[in-house]
Each structure stands twice: as structure tokens, then as C-alpha cells.
Write an enzyme that holds these catalytic residues in place. Structure first.
Site, PDB file in Angstrom:
ATOM      1  N   TYR A  74       0.825  -1.217   0.000  1.00 50.84           N
ATOM      2  CA  TYR A  74       0.000   0.000   0.000  1.00 50.84           C
ATOM      3  C   TYR A  74       0.862   1.272   0.000  1.00 50.84           C
ATOM      4  O   TYR A  74       0.824   2.073  -0.945  1.00 50.84           O
ATOM      5  CB  TYR A  74      -0.932  -0.058   1.207  1.00 50.84           C
ATOM      6  CG  TYR A  74      -1.651   1.213   1.559  1.00 50.84           C
ATOM      7  CD1 TYR A  74      -2.303   1.974   0.589  1.00 50.84           C
ATOM      8  CD2 TYR A  74      -1.700   1.645   2.879  1.00 50.84           C
ATOM      9  CE1 TYR A  74      -2.981   3.130   0.929  1.00 50.84           C
ATOM     10  CE2 TYR A  74      -2.384   2.790   3.233  1.00 50.84           C
ATOM     11  CZ  TYR A  74      -3.014   3.540   2.258  1.00 50.84           C
ATOM     12  OH  TYR A  74      -3.674   4.683   2.597  1.00 50.84           O
ATOM     13  N   ASP A  84      12.314 -12.706  -0.720  1.00 56.81           N
ATOM     14  CA  ASP A  84      11.870 -12.620   0.674  1.00 56.81           C
ATOM     15  C   ASP A  84      13.034 -12.202   1.570  1.00 56.81           C
ATOM     16  O   ASP A  84      14.131 -12.780   1.469  1.00 56.81           O
ATOM     17  CB  ASP A  84      11.335 -13.997   1.095  1.00 56.81           C
ATOM     18  CG  ASP A  84      10.469 -13.909   2.329  1.00 56.81           C
ATOM     19  OD1 ASP A  84      10.970 -13.419   3.365  1.00 56.81           O
ATOM     20  OD2 ASP A  84       9.300 -14.306   2.253  1.00 56.81           O
ATOM     21  N   PHE A 144       9.906  -0.708   3.448  1.00 51.46           N
ATOM     22  CA  PHE A 144       8.498  -0.710   3.865  1.00 51.46           C
ATOM     23  C   PHE A 144       7.989  -2.103   4.231  1.00 51.46           C
ATOM     24  O   PHE A 144       6.858  -2.228   4.694  1.00 51.46           O
ATOM     25  CB  PHE A 144       7.611  -0.204   2.710  1.00 51.46           C
ATOM     26  CG  PHE A 144       7.830   1.226   2.348  1.00 51.46           C
ATOM     27  CD1 PHE A 144       7.080   2.224   2.937  1.00 51.46           C
ATOM     28  CD2 PHE A 144       8.795   1.580   1.420  1.00 51.46           C
ATOM     29  CE1 PHE A 144       7.278   3.557   2.600  1.00 51.46           C
ATOM     30  CE2 PHE A 144       9.001   2.905   1.078  1.00 51.46           C
ATOM     31  CZ  PHE A 144       8.238   3.891   1.677  1.00 51.46           C
ATOM     32  N   ALA A 145       8.778  -3.145   3.933  1.00 53.34           N
ATOM     33  CA  ALA A 145       8.236  -4.511   4.038  1.00 53.34           C
ATOM     34  C   ALA A 145       8.124  -4.934   5.493  1.00 53.34           C
ATOM     35  O   ALA A 145       9.128  -5.049   6.189  1.00 53.34           O
ATOM     36  CB  ALA A 145       9.143  -5.478   3.288  1.00 53.34           C
ATOM     37  N   ALA A 146       6.901  -5.149   5.948  1.00 45.73           N
ATOM     38  CA  ALA A 146       6.712  -5.596   7.328  1.00 45.73           C
ATOM     39  C   ALA A 146       5.294  -6.113   7.495  1.00 45.73           C
ATOM     40  O   ALA A 146       4.391  -5.747   6.740  1.00 45.73           O
ATOM     41  CB  ALA A 146       6.934  -4.435   8.303  1.00 45.73           C
ATOM     42  N   TYR A 157       3.946  -5.961  17.510  1.00 47.38           N
ATOM     43  CA  TYR A 157       4.227  -5.156  16.321  1.00 47.38           C
ATOM     44  C   TYR A 157       5.070  -3.934  16.695  1.00 47.38           C
ATOM     45  O   TYR A 157       6.134  -3.683  16.111  1.00 47.38           O
ATOM     46  CB  TYR A 157       2.916  -4.724  15.654  1.00 47.38           C
ATOM     47  CG  TYR A 157       3.109  -3.667  14.598  1.00 47.38           C
ATOM     48  CD1 TYR A 157       3.912  -3.912  13.494  1.00 47.38           C
ATOM     49  CD2 TYR A 157       2.503  -2.408  14.721  1.00 47.38           C
ATOM     50  CE1 TYR A 157       4.110  -2.937  12.531  1.00 47.38           C
ATOM     51  CE2 TYR A 157       2.694  -1.438  13.763  1.00 47.38           C
ATOM     52  CZ  TYR A 157       3.505  -1.695  12.671  1.00 47.38           C
ATOM     53  OH  TYR A 157       3.704  -0.727  11.729  1.00 47.38           O
ATOM     54  N   PHE A 161       1.850   7.699  12.026  1.00 47.45           N
ATOM     55  CA  PHE A 161       0.608   7.509  12.746  1.00 47.45           C
ATOM     56  C   PHE A 161      -0.307   6.729  11.779  1.00 47.45           C
ATOM     57  O   PHE A 161       0.182   5.792  11.157  1.00 47.45           O
ATOM     58  CB  PHE A 161       0.124   8.850  13.303  1.00 47.45           C
ATOM     59  CG  PHE A 161       0.979   9.207  14.527  1.00 47.45           C
ATOM     60  CD1 PHE A 161       2.354   9.433  14.383  1.00 47.45           C
ATOM     61  CD2 PHE A 161       0.448   9.204  15.802  1.00 47.45           C
ATOM     62  CE1 PHE A 161       3.173   9.657  15.497  1.00 47.45           C
ATOM     63  CE2 PHE A 161       1.254   9.446  16.914  1.00 47.45           C
ATOM     64  CZ  PHE A 161       2.610   9.671  16.756  1.00 47.45           C
ATOM     65  N   ASN A 162      -1.579   7.003  11.602  1.00 50.21           N
ATOM     66  CA  ASN A 162      -2.399   6.077  10.806  1.00 50.21           C
ATOM     67  C   ASN A 162      -2.430   6.454   9.327  1.00 50.21           C
ATOM     68  O   ASN A 162      -3.111   7.406   8.940  1.00 50.21           O
ATOM     69  CB  ASN A 162      -3.810   6.011  11.377  1.00 50.21           C
ATOM     70  CG  ASN A 162      -3.857   5.135  12.614  1.00 50.21           C
ATOM     71  OD1 ASN A 162      -3.152   5.424  13.582  1.00 50.21           O
ATOM     72  ND2 ASN A 162      -4.621   4.070  12.571  1.00 50.21           N
ATOM     73  N   GLY A 216      -4.261  -4.885  22.348  1.00 53.78           N
ATOM     74  CA  GLY A 216      -3.095  -4.127  21.886  1.00 53.78           C
ATOM     75  C   GLY A 216      -3.386  -2.715  21.438  1.00 53.78           C
ATOM     76  O   GLY A 216      -2.475  -2.011  21.005  1.00 53.78           O
TER      77      GLY A 216
HETATM   78  N1  UDP Z   1     -11.229  -0.249  14.422  1.00 50.85           N
HETATM   79  C1  UDP Z   1     -12.549  -0.573  14.721  1.00 50.85           C
HETATM   80  N2  UDP Z   1     -13.185  -1.473  13.924  1.00 50.85           N
HETATM   81  C2  UDP Z   1     -12.601  -2.062  12.836  1.00 50.85           C
HETATM   82  C3  UDP Z   1     -11.252  -1.716  12.540  1.00 50.85           C
HETATM   83  C4  UDP Z   1     -10.593  -0.800  13.354  1.00 50.85           C
HETATM   84  O1  UDP Z   1     -13.107  -0.083  15.692  1.00 50.85           O
HETATM   85  O2  UDP Z   1     -13.236  -2.894  12.170  1.00 50.85           O
HETATM   86  C5  UDP Z   1     -10.510   0.735  15.276  1.00 50.85           C
HETATM   87  C6  UDP Z   1      -9.245   0.175  15.923  1.00 50.85           C
HETATM   88  O3  UDP Z   1      -9.547  -0.438  17.150  1.00 50.85           O
HETATM   89  C7  UDP Z   1      -8.407   1.440  16.067  1.00 50.85           C
HETATM   90  C8  UDP Z   1      -8.836   2.310  14.896  1.00 50.85           C
HETATM   91  O4  UDP Z   1     -10.084   1.783  14.448  1.00 50.85           O
HETATM   92  O5  UDP Z   1      -8.747   2.122  17.241  1.00 50.85           O
HETATM   93  C9  UDP Z   1      -7.859   2.272  13.741  1.00 50.85           C
HETATM   94  O6  UDP Z   1      -7.572   0.923  13.457  1.00 50.85           O
HETATM   95  P1  UDP Z   1      -6.766   0.461  12.187  1.00 50.85           P
HETATM   96  O7  UDP Z   1      -6.774  -1.043  12.187  1.00 50.85           O
HETATM   97  O8  UDP Z   1      -7.314   1.141  10.966  1.00 50.85           O
HETATM   98  O9  UDP Z   1      -5.297   1.032  12.395  1.00 50.85           O
HETATM   99  P2  UDP Z   1      -4.248   0.839  13.623  1.00 50.85           P
HETATM  100  O10 UDP Z   1      -4.558   1.936  14.604  1.00 50.85           O
HETATM  101  O11 UDP Z   1      -4.404  -0.537  14.178  1.00 50.85           O
HETATM  102  O12 UDP Z   1      -2.934   1.034  12.955  1.00 50.85           O
END
Ligand code: UDP
Length: 346
Positions: free
Chosen positions: A13, A52, A75-77, A143, A171-172, A294
């Protein structure tokens, strides 16, 4: 043409968006990817070597002359928090042992510059917000620990071998590049924004029986009880990598540096659902279920260091605009499937 660079994980991605930006900036790009979660067609016109990180022989072949890379972007992880909790060996093997193999192959080939994908998950439960780079690193899932371990290895490698590295703590990552025909395509999808929009798409297609989105916990210590995250557009992330690469190539980085990449604005899961409703015009149903293991309650970046040292600034900080790029990419894909659109669905 600028120098030759290697993008490890360039079929994934974020990596595939990076390949496009590097090519647009004039670099000759080679991608190394095992294609377990990446896609061959996402690599575009870059040259692809399938292999790989866990197999040193694949890396020896990759770095064999006449190939010569000025820099590696890695980026591979494996990157799913919940999965890492139940399969830690697989995470340490891929993310830590695999990266060590890469570093050894780089050293053998005399490649001394690396941009590394790290994560806000290295911080764990915030002791203060927003999170700056000096915040203690106390990850609460394998992770995050795997990424912290690599950051520690990079610091040791700087001291012992003179490796120059820039670790970017994302971040996200979110968003798509509809113009480039690129988007997020995980299987199964686990990320919040694509999951919400997939439901909206099914509603648009007249499917009303789709199960509602699951919100993982509404009992966190946040204003609406759901987790808060800092969503950043993938092209903004990639622009920061480009700046990091230029800093390394210019010789301005003299050790192992780390930078946060985020917009500095947090949105709860419910706020993200509301943004998706605004963008799609669909009333997306959801149900609250148990917390996912987590997940820290809130992760929001202080990214002033990236702004002041790298000269980075995000071009698309607004959540609705980020969501709209994903929706546009999904719509383009649907159009292509129905023979309407011009772009392919990636
Ligand atoms: N989340 C959720 N429902 C889902 C997927 C994610 O409530 O089906 C929440 C998740 O618990 C987190 C936020 O959305 O608080 C972002 O999650 P995502 O998996 O997109 O990214 P992450 O924060 O794990 O990198």
C-alpha cells in the site's frame, strides 16, 4: 535521471505510492517484494525483483552487481497490531530478523543509507499528548516492539558501522491516489476507513444484509469512549520519505534519526464513521464490540521535528478530504469493473 534506489515492500500500500513519487522525482526504482500482501500490478513501470527478506540468498542476488543502489527505503513488514499479539514469532521473524538480513546485505554491498518505516505503536500508552519523539518507547504489542527493536539496531549500526538512517514513525496511514490508480488493497481488510467505505459501497449497490461495522470498544478514556487516531494521507507520508531520502543523499544525516509523521489532529472511531457518512451520503450501521487487544486509547502526533528539519508539511490534513480520496478510488474501481471507468482498480 537521479540515482538508483531500492524500495523494499514496494508492491504494498504505502510502498507503491512511494514508487510513483520517486519515479516522478526522477529516481530509477527497483522494487523487492515477496508479494504475500503486495500486488505485482501496483509496481507499475518500476523493475520488480520477487524475493523474501527472510532468505539471505534472495538478498544476495538482489544486491549483486551490476545493481548498485544509492539508498534503500524499507516498507516490508507485517503491520497488524491484533495479529501480532497472537502470532509474535511471525512478527519478529519478518520485521526484525528480515530487517537484519537486509542490513547485512546492504553492508556487504556497501549501501549505507536507509529510510525505515517505523510506527507510532513504538510509544505504547501515551504519558503525554501529542506524542513527540522524546516520549518514552513502551510499546504494548509485538508489532510496536518489533519496530522499536529495529530502531535500536539502527542506532547501534550508526555507531558501529556508520550506517545513516532515518526512521519515520507513522501515525495512521490512510487515503488513496485515484489519479495514479492506487489505493489500499489488503486481503482481508482490517483497517478502519476502508472497512467503513466497503460497507458504504455495498449499501450503494443495494446490499442491505451486510453485517454492521464492528467498533472495537467504546469504554476507552476518550470523550466518546472510542479510540482516537491521527490519520495521515499516504501521499503526505511519501513526500516525507522523499525529503528524508534527499537529506540522506545530501549527507546531512549523520547517524540514526527518527521523526514522527502525523497531522497532529486526533479523530475517534465514531468521528471517522461520521466523516465517511458525510463523504458517501450513506448511513453506515455499526455495532460496538469488545476492545481489540493491543490498542492504546489515543495516538496523536507532534510532528514539528519533521516540519523543521525535513521541511515537510502535509498537503491534505483534513479527514473528510482523506476519506474522499479513498471513496473516489473505490468508485473508479467499481466503474472500471462495470466497463465505465478508464482506470484500473488497484
Ligand atoms: N477499528 C474498529 N473497527 C474495525 C477496525 C478498526 O473499531 O473494524 C478501530 C481500531 O480499534 C483502532 C482504529 O479503528 O482504534 C484504527 O484501526 P486500524 O486497524 O485502521 O489502524 P491501527 O490503529 O491498528 O494502525
Amino acid at each position: 535521471m537521479k540515482g538508483a534506489v531500492l524500495v523494499v515492500g514496494g508492491a504494498g500500500y504505502i510502498g507503491s505510492h512511494m514508487v510513483r513519487q520517486l519515479q516522478q522525482a526522477g529516481y530509477a526504482v527497483t522494487v523487492f517484494d515477496n508479494l504475500t500482501s503486495g500486488h505485482r500490478d501496483a509496481v507499475g513501470s518500476a523493475s520488480l525483483v520477487v524475493g523474501d527478506l527472510r532468505h539471505p540468498a534472495d538478498l544476495a542476488a538482489l544486491f549483486a552487481p551490476p545493481r548498485r543502489f544509492a539508498l534503500v527505503l524499507h516498507f516490508a513488514a507485517l503491520s497488524l497490531v491484533g495479529e501480532s499479539v497472537v502470532e509474535p514469532y511471525r512478527y519478529y521473524h519478518n520485521n526484525v530478523a528480515g530487517t537484519l538480513n537486509l542490513l547485512a546485505a546492504m553492508q556487504a554491498a556497501g549501501v549505507g543509507r536507509l529510510v525505515f518505516s517505523s510506527t507510532s505503536a513504538v510509544y505504547g500508552n501515551p504519558q503525554r499528548l501529542p506524542l513527540d519523539e522524546e516520549h518514552p518507547l513502551l510499546p504494548i504489542n509485538p508489532y510496536g516492539r518489533s519496530k522499536r527493536m529495529v530502531e535500536e539496531i539502527l542506532a547501534d549500526a550508526a555507531a558501529a558501522y556508520g550506517l545513516r538512517s532515518i526512521a519515520l514513525r507513522y501515525f495512521n496511514a490512510a487515503g488513496a491516489d485515484p489519479a495514479g490508480g492506487l489505493g489500499e488493497r489488503h486481503s482481508p481488510e482490517t483497517h478502519l476507513i476502508p472497512l467503513i467505505l466497503q460497507r458504504a459501497a455495498r449499501l450503494c449497490a443495494g446490499e442491505t444484509a451486510a453485517p454492521p461495522l464492528q467498533v472495537f470498544g467504546a469504554d476507552f478514556p476518550t470523550p466518546d469512549g472510542t479510540c482516537i487516531r491521527d490519520y495521515i494521507h499516504v501521499n503526505d507520508l511519501c513526500r516525507a520519505h522523499l525529503l528524508a531520502a534527499e537529506r540522506l543523499l545530501a549527507g546531512a544525516c549523520t547517524g540514526a534519526e527518527v521523526y514522527n509523521l502525523g497531522n497532529g489532529a486526533g479523530y475517534s472511531v465514531l468521528e471517522v464513521i461520521a466523516a465517511c457518512r458525510r463523504v458517501t451520503g450513506r448511513d453506515i450501521p455499526f455495532t460496538v464490540v469488545a476492545r481489540r487487544p493491543g490498542d492504546p486509547p489515543e495516538l496523536v502526533a507532534a510532528a514539528e521535528k519533521a516540519r523543521s528539519v525535513l521541511g515537510w508539511s502535509p498537503a491534505m490534513p483534513a479527514l473528510d478530504a482523506i476519506v474522499a480520496t479513498v471513496w473516489a478510488w473505490m468508485e473508479a474501481g467499481r466503474g472500471a469493473q462495470e466497463g465505465r471507468g478508464k482506470g484500473k482498480s488497484i
